[in-house]
Design a protein around this motif. Structure first.
Motif, PDB file in Angstrom:
ATOM      1  N   GLN A  11       0.815  -1.212   0.000  1.00  0.00           N
ATOM      2  CA  GLN A  11       0.000   0.000   0.000  1.00  0.00           C
ATOM      3  C   GLN A  11       0.854   1.270   0.000  1.00  0.00           C
ATOM      4  O   GLN A  11       0.344   2.352   0.280  1.00  0.00           O
ATOM      5  N   ALA A  12       2.128   1.142  -0.314  1.00  0.00           N
ATOM      6  CA  ALA A  12       3.006   2.306  -0.336  1.00  0.00           C
ATOM      7  C   ALA A  12       2.829   3.087  -1.633  1.00  0.00           C
ATOM      8  O   ALA A  12       3.048   2.536  -2.714  1.00  0.00           O
ATOM      9  N   PRO A  13       2.440   4.367  -1.572  1.00  0.00           N
ATOM     10  CA  PRO A  13       2.322   5.164  -2.803  1.00  0.00           C
ATOM     11  C   PRO A  13       3.695   5.343  -3.451  1.00  0.00           C
ATOM     12  O   PRO A  13       4.650   5.739  -2.779  1.00  0.00           O
ATOM     13  N   PRO A  14       3.843   5.032  -4.722  1.00  0.00           N
ATOM     14  CA  PRO A  14       5.152   5.148  -5.379  1.00  0.00           C
ATOM     15  C   PRO A  14       5.582   6.603  -5.539  1.00  0.00           C
ATOM     16  O   PRO A  14       4.767   7.487  -5.786  1.00  0.00           O
ATOM     17  N   ILE A  15       6.871   6.862  -5.353  1.00  0.00           N
ATOM     18  CA  ILE A  15       7.455   8.183  -5.567  1.00  0.00           C
ATOM     19  C   ILE A  15       8.751   8.004  -6.340  1.00  0.00           C
ATOM     20  O   ILE A  15       9.340   6.922  -6.327  1.00  0.00           O
ATOM     21  N   PRO A  16       9.227   9.051  -7.037  1.00  0.00           N
ATOM     22  CA  PRO A  16      10.501   8.939  -7.748  1.00  0.00           C
ATOM     23  C   PRO A  16      11.637   8.623  -6.776  1.00  0.00           C
ATOM     24  O   PRO A  16      11.589   8.992  -5.593  1.00  0.00           O
ATOM     25  N   ARG A  61       9.720   8.225   6.522  1.00  0.00           N
ATOM     26  CA  ARG A  61       8.828   8.575   5.423  1.00  0.00           C
ATOM     27  C   ARG A  61       7.525   7.787   5.572  1.00  0.00           C
ATOM     28  O   ARG A  61       7.535   6.549   5.608  1.00  0.00           O
ATOM     29  N   LEU A  62       6.374   8.493   5.640  1.00  0.00           N
ATOM     30  CA  LEU A  62       5.092   7.838   5.887  1.00  0.00           C
ATOM     31  C   LEU A  62       4.648   6.904   4.758  1.00  0.00           C
ATOM     32  O   LEU A  62       3.760   6.074   4.964  1.00  0.00           O
ATOM     33  N   ASN A  63       5.249   7.011   3.589  1.00  0.00           N
ATOM     34  CA  ASN A  63       4.952   6.030   2.540  1.00  0.00           C
ATOM     35  C   ASN A  63       5.245   4.610   3.018  1.00  0.00           C
ATOM     36  O   ASN A  63       4.561   3.659   2.621  1.00  0.00           O
ATOM     37  N   ASN A  86     -12.168   4.674  11.125  1.00  0.00           N
ATOM     38  CA  ASN A  86     -12.228   3.276  10.693  1.00  0.00           C
ATOM     39  C   ASN A  86     -11.594   3.065   9.324  1.00  0.00           C
ATOM     40  O   ASN A  86     -11.112   1.977   9.014  1.00  0.00           O
ATOM     41  N   LYS A  87     -11.579   4.101   8.508  1.00  0.00           N
ATOM     42  CA  LYS A  87     -10.918   3.995   7.206  1.00  0.00           C
ATOM     43  C   LYS A  87      -9.444   3.636   7.369  1.00  0.00           C
ATOM     44  O   LYS A  87      -8.881   2.865   6.580  1.00  0.00           O
ATOM     45  N   TYR A  88      -8.826   4.180   8.427  1.00  0.00           N
ATOM     46  CA  TYR A  88      -7.396   3.953   8.629  1.00  0.00           C
ATOM     47  C   TYR A  88      -7.089   2.642   9.345  1.00  0.00           C
ATOM     48  O   TYR A  88      -5.929   2.371   9.658  1.00  0.00           O
ATOM     49  N   LEU A  89      -8.106   1.834   9.566  1.00  0.00           N
ATOM     50  CA  LEU A  89      -7.849   0.481  10.035  1.00  0.00           C
ATOM     51  C   LEU A  89      -7.380  -0.413   8.896  1.00  0.00           C
ATOM     52  O   LEU A  89      -6.755  -1.447   9.126  1.00  0.00           O
ATOM     53  N   SER A  90      -7.677  -0.015   7.677  1.00  0.00           N
ATOM     54  CA  SER A  90      -7.259  -0.810   6.521  1.00  0.00           C
ATOM     55  C   SER A  90      -6.396  -0.030   5.528  1.00  0.00           C
ATOM     56  O   SER A  90      -5.919  -0.593   4.554  1.00  0.00           O
ATOM     57  N   GLU A  91      -6.190   1.267   5.786  1.00  0.00           N
ATOM     58  CA  GLU A  91      -5.326   2.093   4.941  1.00  0.00           C
ATOM     59  C   GLU A  91      -4.258   2.739   5.814  1.00  0.00           C
ATOM     60  O   GLU A  91      -4.579   3.341   6.836  1.00  0.00           O
ATOM     61  N   PRO A  92      -2.981   2.647   5.437  1.00  0.00           N
ATOM     62  CA  PRO A  92      -1.951   3.312   6.232  1.00  0.00           C
ATOM     63  C   PRO A  92      -2.026   4.830   6.081  1.00  0.00           C
ATOM     64  O   PRO A  92      -2.507   5.344   5.069  1.00  0.00           O
ATOM     65  N   ILE A  93      -1.589   5.537   7.097  1.00  0.00           N
ATOM     66  CA  ILE A  93      -1.429   6.996   7.006  1.00  0.00           C
ATOM     67  C   ILE A  93      -0.169   7.258   6.192  1.00  0.00           C
ATOM     68  O   ILE A  93       0.930   6.840   6.573  1.00  0.00           O
TER      69      ILE A  93
END
Length: 449
Positions: A234-239, A260-262, A431-438
């Motif tokens: 679930q890590a958002p890709p970055i350059p 890094r929060l990613n 509750n959204k952040y129970l399944s999605e990382p910050i």
């Protein structure tokens, strides 16, 4: 009853270097294996060969006479080569084995080996849950570097997988096996402080801001796409930029991904899975949930590339009125009761009464070896099929409680938790952040530039 692990045959054990490498002789002197017969040795694969693995995990596992590190995996070829050289040198000196450990870039190839009994996973945090579940599904027992997960849902899936497949699981965290923590546990288990009135847990305040970072060419030795895991984790890709990954050709420097929060939640989980973990264990709360949580914190300025929390203070309340204050300061756990107080960290134990410092406890004076080393605990459990001291359900609870603290700080709200439904009460956003990382700070709580 748990099924016994099939013993590793001598024939299979002798294949540990991999089919692509030269075969070792069919006759091997008995001294090659030290005092441990091949059928009693645990064949271990390691996924992730960074500074923690190279400097800590490899030598600690090598020091166990019944463990053979047979395969390694990393997406950074330089790090992979350094780890292989260390392992091969040890095998050559200790056992006169000259073929060497097998190496892989794709961890699925390592997991496909039938001769591997167990794996240690020591990758960046965003890969932990995915790899651990894949490993257990491949029939391997798992030691997983803390913090073991990035979301509550990931932890629940991990714990359920371990239970369903009857896999041995160990949170690879050393705090509980330290003598100060074991003494604190013994004091509380014997109720020597009376009713606990106050609990404080601290972790180091070491995370910092970082200026904006330029995009850089990806080093030729690094498979950066595979490192990020886009579409799998679930890590958002970055350059690519150096401070978003790890130092190049360096196994000592702190990697940038840890800030890094990613990829990571920072100290709130990183050391919380040592100190807050220890406090919950001492209190008998490492398999239970708080019912109310509130907290505050500060993220770096909005232009900072590193963006995990700089400071935080979280209060956890449990159904019996117990409160735990968890904050950035220094590493310690402190318990204050009707009859006095105790405080413990990694190396030191203090108490209001010197008798508590000197008192004899079985767990501190003559503990079994497995209770003085997380590596020994894991290997003994792999062989006995008895649970480790920190199995998957405990790891899920203690890491998720750390994550709940981050959610509270991120939202800036007091939250109530329903232990039966395992969800926040009347708060869909939480509750959204129970399944999605910050993965990015809340701008409301970022430090002014």
């Amino acid at each position: 009853m748990a099924a016994k692990r099939p013993k590793v045959s001598r024939r299979v054990f002798l294949k540990w270097s991999g089919a692509a490498l030269p075969l070792i002789p069919t006759f091997v002197p008995s001294h090659v294996f030290g005092q441990t017969a091949p059928s009693e040795a645990v064949c271990l694969g390691i996924i992730g060969t960074g500074r923690q693995t190279f400097n800590v995990n490899i030598p600690q596992f090598q020091n166990q006479p019944d463990c053979r590190i047979v395969a390694l995996c990393d997406v950074d070829r330089w790090r992979l080569e350094q780890a292989k050289a260390r392992i091969d040198e040890f095998a050559r000196k200790q056992y006169q084995i000259t073929t060497g450990a097998a190496t892989y870039v794709d961890y699925h190839d390592l997991l496909a080996r039938e001769d591997i009994d167990a794996v240690l996973i020591a990758t960046p945090d965003h890969w932990h849950g995915v790899m651990a579940v894949d490993a257990m599904r491949a029939g391997k027992d798992v030691a997983l570097e803390k913090p073991i997960i990035r979301t509550f849902s990931e932890g629940k899936r991990l714990a359920e997988t371990a239970a369903r497949l009857n896999r041995i699981f160990r949170v690879d965290s050393e705090f509980r096996v330290g003598a100060p923590a074991r003494r604190a546990y013994s004091v509380l288990r014997e109720n020597l402080l009376g009713k606990i009135l106050r609990v404080k847990v601290g972790v180091p305040q070491t995370d910092v801001a970082c200026p904006p970072q330029p995009e850089m060419p990806v080093p030729e030795e690094l498979d950066y796409a595979r490192w990020q895991g886009a579409g799998v984790t679930q890590a958002p890709p970055i350059p690519y930029t150096l401070n978003g990954v790890h130092p190049r050709h360096d196994l000592k420097g702190r990697p940038g991904w840890m800030r890094r929060l990613n990829y990571c939640d920072g100290m709130i989980t990183n050391w919380g899975t040592h100190l807050l973990n220890g406090a919950l264990w001492c209190l008998g709360r490492d398999r239970s949930w708080p019912t109310e949580i509130e907290g505050t914190g500060i993220y770096p300025p909005k232009d900072s590339f590193w963006n995990v929390l700089l400071q935080f203070r979280v209060i956890y309340r449990f159904e019996n009125g117990l409160e735990i204050e968890y904050h950035t300061e220094r590493p310690y756990m402190r318990f204050e009761g009707e009859k006095g107080w105790i405080e413990a960290d990694f190396n030191k134990f203090q108490a209001s009464d010197d008798a508590l410092v000197k008192k004899s406890f079985p767990l501190t004076d003559s503990p079994p070896p497995r209770f003085t080393s997380e590596k020994r605990d894991f290997l003994d459990s792999v062989k006995s099929r008895e649970p480790t001291w920190e199995p998957a359900d405990v790891g899920h609870h203690v890491t998720s409680i750390c994550l709940m603290g981050h959610i509270v700080v991120f939202l800036g709200e007091k939250l109530r938790w329903d232990p039966d439904r395992e969800s926040f009460v009347d708060n869909p956003e939480a509750n959204k952040y129970l399944s999605e990382p910050i993965v990015a700070p809340n701008p409301r709580f970022q430090k002014p530039a």
